[in-house]
Write a protein that holds these residues in place. Structure first.
Motif, PDB file in Angstrom:
ATOM      1  N   LEU A  22      20.009 -97.736  12.381  1.00  0.00           N
ATOM      2  CA  LEU A  22      20.795 -96.348  12.142  1.00  0.00           C
ATOM      3  C   LEU A  22      19.692 -95.950  10.772  1.00  0.00           C
ATOM      4  N   TRP A  23      19.592 -94.607  10.762  1.00  0.00           N
ATOM      5  CA  TRP A  23      18.865 -94.649   9.284  1.00  0.00           C
ATOM      6  C   TRP A  23      19.692 -92.630   8.840  1.00  0.00           C
ATOM      7  N   GLU A  24      19.664 -92.777   7.823  1.00  0.00           N
ATOM      8  CA  GLU A  24      20.091 -91.902   7.126  1.00  0.00           C
ATOM      9  C   GLU A  24      21.924 -91.508   7.626  1.00  0.00           C
ATOM     10  N   ALA A  25      22.391 -92.733   8.476  1.00  0.00           N
ATOM     11  CA  ALA A  25      23.746 -91.693   8.607  1.00  0.00           C
ATOM     12  C   ALA A  25      24.326 -90.725   7.176  1.00  0.00           C
ATOM     13  N   ALA A  26      24.718 -91.629   6.256  1.00  0.00           N
ATOM     14  CA  ALA A  26      25.301 -90.556   5.527  1.00  0.00           C
ATOM     15  C   ALA A  26      24.995 -89.799   4.642  1.00  0.00           C
ATOM     16  N   TRP A  27      23.869 -88.907   4.843  1.00  0.00           N
ATOM     17  CA  TRP A  27      22.455 -88.056   3.676  1.00  0.00           C
ATOM     18  C   TRP A  27      23.731 -86.733   4.863  1.00  0.00           C
ATOM     19  N   GLN A  28      24.011 -86.256   3.893  1.00  0.00           N
ATOM     20  CA  GLN A  28      24.571 -84.897   3.695  1.00  0.00           C
ATOM     21  C   GLN A  28      25.518 -84.905   4.794  1.00  0.00           C
ATOM     22  N   ARG A  29      26.194 -86.146   5.125  1.00  0.00           N
ATOM     23  CA  ARG A  29      28.029 -86.483   6.266  1.00  0.00           C
ATOM     24  C   ARG A  29      28.277 -86.625   5.542  1.00  0.00           C
ATOM     25  N   ALA A  30      29.805 -86.809   6.255  1.00  0.00           N
ATOM     26  CA  ALA A  30      30.814 -87.299   5.620  1.00  0.00           C
ATOM     27  C   ALA A  30      31.109 -89.215   6.010  1.00  0.00           C
ATOM     28  N   ASP A  31      30.161 -89.445   7.235  1.00  0.00           N
ATOM     29  CA  ASP A  31      30.089 -90.692   7.462  1.00  0.00           C
ATOM     30  C   ASP A  31      29.524 -91.828   7.899  1.00  0.00           C
ATOM     31  N   GLY A  32      29.318 -92.610   7.131  1.00  0.00           N
ATOM     32  CA  GLY A  32      28.073 -93.765   6.739  1.00  0.00           C
ATOM     33  C   GLY A  32      28.283 -95.292   7.745  1.00  0.00           C
ATOM     34  N   THR A  33      28.271 -96.256   7.950  1.00  0.00           N
ATOM     35  CA  THR A  33      28.081 -97.140   8.128  1.00  0.00           C
ATOM     36  C   THR A  33      29.004 -98.051   8.103  1.00  0.00           C
ATOM     37  N   ALA A  34      29.711 -97.585   7.040  1.00  0.00           N
ATOM     38  CA  ALA A  34      30.768 -99.172   7.072  1.00  0.00           C
ATOM     39  C   ALA A  34      32.518 -98.267   7.460  1.00  0.00           C
ATOM     40  N   GLN A  35      32.042 -98.701   8.992  1.00  0.00           N
ATOM     41  CA  GLN A  35      33.065 -98.316  10.088  1.00  0.00           C
ATOM     42  C   GLN A  35      32.752 -99.224  10.977  1.00  0.00           C
ATOM     43  N   GLU A  36      33.671 -99.436  11.809  1.00  0.00           N
ATOM     44  CA  GLU A  36      33.448 -99.846  13.202  1.00  0.00           C
ATOM     45  C   GLU A  36      32.562 -99.164  14.035  1.00  0.00           C
ATOM     46  N   TYR A  37      32.961 -97.688  14.011  1.00  0.00           N
ATOM     47  CA  TYR A  37      32.418 -97.042  14.640  1.00  0.00           C
ATOM     48  C   TYR A  37      31.874 -95.263  13.797  1.00  0.00           C
ATOM     49  N   VAL A  38      30.572 -95.296  14.724  1.00  0.00           N
ATOM     50  CA  VAL A  38      29.983 -94.175  13.961  1.00  0.00           C
ATOM     51  C   VAL A  38      29.562 -93.432  15.194  1.00  0.00           C
ATOM     52  N   THR A  39      30.049 -92.051  14.482  1.00  0.00           N
ATOM     53  CA  THR A  39      29.251 -90.598  15.656  1.00  0.00           C
ATOM     54  C   THR A  39      27.474 -90.096  14.657  1.00  0.00           C
ATOM     55  N   ALA A  42      14.600-108.604  17.862  1.00  0.00           N
ATOM     56  CA  ALA A  42      15.184-107.953  16.800  1.00  0.00           C
ATOM     57  C   ALA A  42      16.458-108.488  16.567  1.00  0.00           C
ATOM     58  N   SER A  43      17.202-108.827  15.170  1.00  0.00           N
ATOM     59  CA  SER A  43      18.616-108.996  14.632  1.00  0.00           C
ATOM     60  C   SER A  43      18.758-107.929  14.402  1.00  0.00           C
ATOM     61  N   PHE A  44      20.147-107.472  14.594  1.00  0.00           N
ATOM     62  CA  PHE A  44      21.461-106.735  14.443  1.00  0.00           C
ATOM     63  C   PHE A  44      20.776-106.649  12.256  1.00  0.00           C
ATOM     64  N   ASP A  45      20.620-107.738  12.093  1.00  0.00           N
ATOM     65  CA  ASP A  45      20.715-107.724  10.652  1.00  0.00           C
ATOM     66  C   ASP A  45      18.938-107.206  10.356  1.00  0.00           C
ATOM     67  N   LEU A  46      18.291-107.318  11.217  1.00  0.00           N
ATOM     68  CA  LEU A  46      16.786-106.775  10.919  1.00  0.00           C
ATOM     69  C   LEU A  46      17.163-105.003  10.663  1.00  0.00           C
ATOM     70  N   GLY A  47      17.611-104.365  12.376  1.00  0.00           N
ATOM     71  CA  GLY A  47      18.410-103.194  11.711  1.00  0.00           C
ATOM     72  C   GLY A  47      18.729-102.517  10.858  1.00  0.00           C
ATOM     73  N   ALA A  48      20.054-103.522  10.109  1.00  0.00           N
ATOM     74  CA  ALA A  48      20.425-102.774   8.978  1.00  0.00           C
ATOM     75  C   ALA A  48      19.635-102.974   7.647  1.00  0.00           C
ATOM     76  N   SER A  49      18.332-103.412   8.288  1.00  0.00           N
ATOM     77  CA  SER A  49      17.496-103.796   6.931  1.00  0.00           C
ATOM     78  C   SER A  49      16.505-102.526   6.961  1.00  0.00           C
ATOM     79  N   LEU A  50      16.406-102.149   7.887  1.00  0.00           N
ATOM     80  CA  LEU A  50      15.000-100.919   8.144  1.00  0.00           C
ATOM     81  C   LEU A  50      15.628 -99.517   7.490  1.00  0.00           C
ATOM     82  N   GLY A  51      16.045 -98.740   7.976  1.00  0.00           N
ATOM     83  CA  GLY A  51      16.587 -97.209   7.712  1.00  0.00           C
ATOM     84  C   GLY A  51      15.670 -97.117   6.043  1.00  0.00           C
ATOM     85  N   ILE A  52      16.882 -96.860   5.197  1.00  0.00           N
ATOM     86  CA  ILE A  52      15.988 -96.099   4.046  1.00  0.00           C
ATOM     87  C   ILE A  52      14.671 -97.328   3.385  1.00  0.00           C
TER      88      ILE A  52
END
Length: 339
Positions: free
Chosen positions: A88-105, A118-128
């Motif tokens: 995921l990328w820019e989940a909280a940019w101009q939005r109220a809902d980032g990734t520090a929660q169990e589910y995000v839309t 590719a691990s979830f660790d790698l996935g969460a390290s990409l983005g910004i």
């Protein structure tokens, strides 16, 4: 579901655990069960706020980056995406809902397929970090506009701060695209990380003669500089850059304003470009996402200490500690185990 929120700006302790309803994806959105959330400097800076900067929303879930599994889709999104592993990328940019929660839309395009190997660790390290690095490597007038194997062949890239998250991504992406890479670091431990990331030459800027080392490595000069500290590194950059080089600045140091030797830069036709990933033009952002995804699929982007990016883990209920770690300058990537 469990979530971390803040309702006022301030120190990390404004981050508080709460229970929220599981959200439903709107048209064009996906819902992702978040496995790992990544923390960036802009995450704690947004939380910290500043004078005259009120919250844009009454309640905010922090963090832009993350990785997980699509478990529901909104109208207009293929149901085939359910079960897809994504970053995921820019989940909280101009939005109220980032990734520090169990589910995000979030919009479907901001959930990018993550290969099974590719691990979830790698996935969460990409983005910004990775999107910022991509823009720095492609923002110059001399191109390239895209990254792929060979697009930086014959170029020399200087990455300032090669042990940081953006620096690490810049080294890996530049090497994947065929560049020769030199990076500067402040000590031997960070030098080991930059070497693990794949830098051809690692220079300790606190010892010896960094300019001489870089000139020996690249007698014709550096073509692209990925810059994190434009004031501290100005003299070195102006000395080692080749004619028509690009210095891409993605962060600031003190003082916040940069003073430049105009005639010297004019004589060499050096271009300064300033990069804020959130406001990158839409077409360039789309290209960056596609190229980063291609690099991940090719195995060219990795995370973990073996790839020069140590991981620091926190459970969801210690998100405040994770933010404090980034704020205090943790070397590597700070991750939050959400699920």
């Amino acid at each position: 579901m469990k979530a971390i929120i803040y309702t006022q700006t301030g120190a990390p302790d404004v981050l508080q655990p709460t229970e929220r309803p599981v959200p439903e994806p709107a048209a064009g959105e996906v819902r992702v069960q978040v496995k790992v959330s990544g923390v960036n400097p802009t995450d704690w800076k947004a939380r910290a706020g500043g004078p005259g900067r009120p919250l844009a929303y009454p309640e905010i879930v922090p963090n832009q980056d993350g990785a997980g599994i699509v478990d529901a889709v909104g109208e207009g999104v293929s149901p085939d995406r359910v079960g897809e592993r994504v970053w995921l990328w820019e989940a909280a940019w101009q939005r109220a809902d980032g990734t520090a929660q169990e589910y995000v839309t979030l919009p479907a395009r901001q959930a990018v397929a993550l290969p099974d190997d590719a691990s979830f660790d790698l996935g969460a390290s990409l983005g910004i970090p990775a999107l910022t690095a991509h823009r720095c490597l492609t923002v110059g007038d001399n191109g390239p506009q895209r990254l792929a194997p060979g697009t930086l062949a014959g170029r020399v890239v200087l990455v300032a701060g090669g042990a940081g998250a953006v620096g690490n991504a810049a080294i890996q992406l530049a090497r994947w695209a065929g560049a020769r890479v030199v990076t500067t670091v402040s000590g031997p431990e960070k030098a080991k990380l930059a070497q693990a990331a794949g830098a051809d030459l690692v220079v300790n800027y606190r010892t010896g003669d960094p300019a001489a080392e870089i000139h020996e490595f690249a007698p014709a000069g550096v073509d692209i500089v990925v810059e994190v500290a434009p004031n501290a590194n100005a003299a070195l950059n102006h000395d080692v850059t080749a004619p028509a080089a690009t210095i891409a600045v993605y962060a600031t140091d003190e003082p916040a304003d940069v003073s430049l030797p105009a005639f010297r830069l004019m004589y060499k036709n050096i271009g300064y470009r300033f990069v804020l990933v959130y406001t990158v033009p839409e077409a360039a952002k789309r290209d960056a996402v596609e190229d980063v995804a291609a690099a991940v699929a090719a195995g060219a982007l990795q995370a973990g200490e073996a790839a020069g990016l140590p991981l620091h883990r926190f459970p969801l209920d210690r998100t405040a500690d994770a933010h404090a770690a980034v704020e205090s300058g943790a070397v590597g990537k700070v991750l939050i185990d959400v699920a």
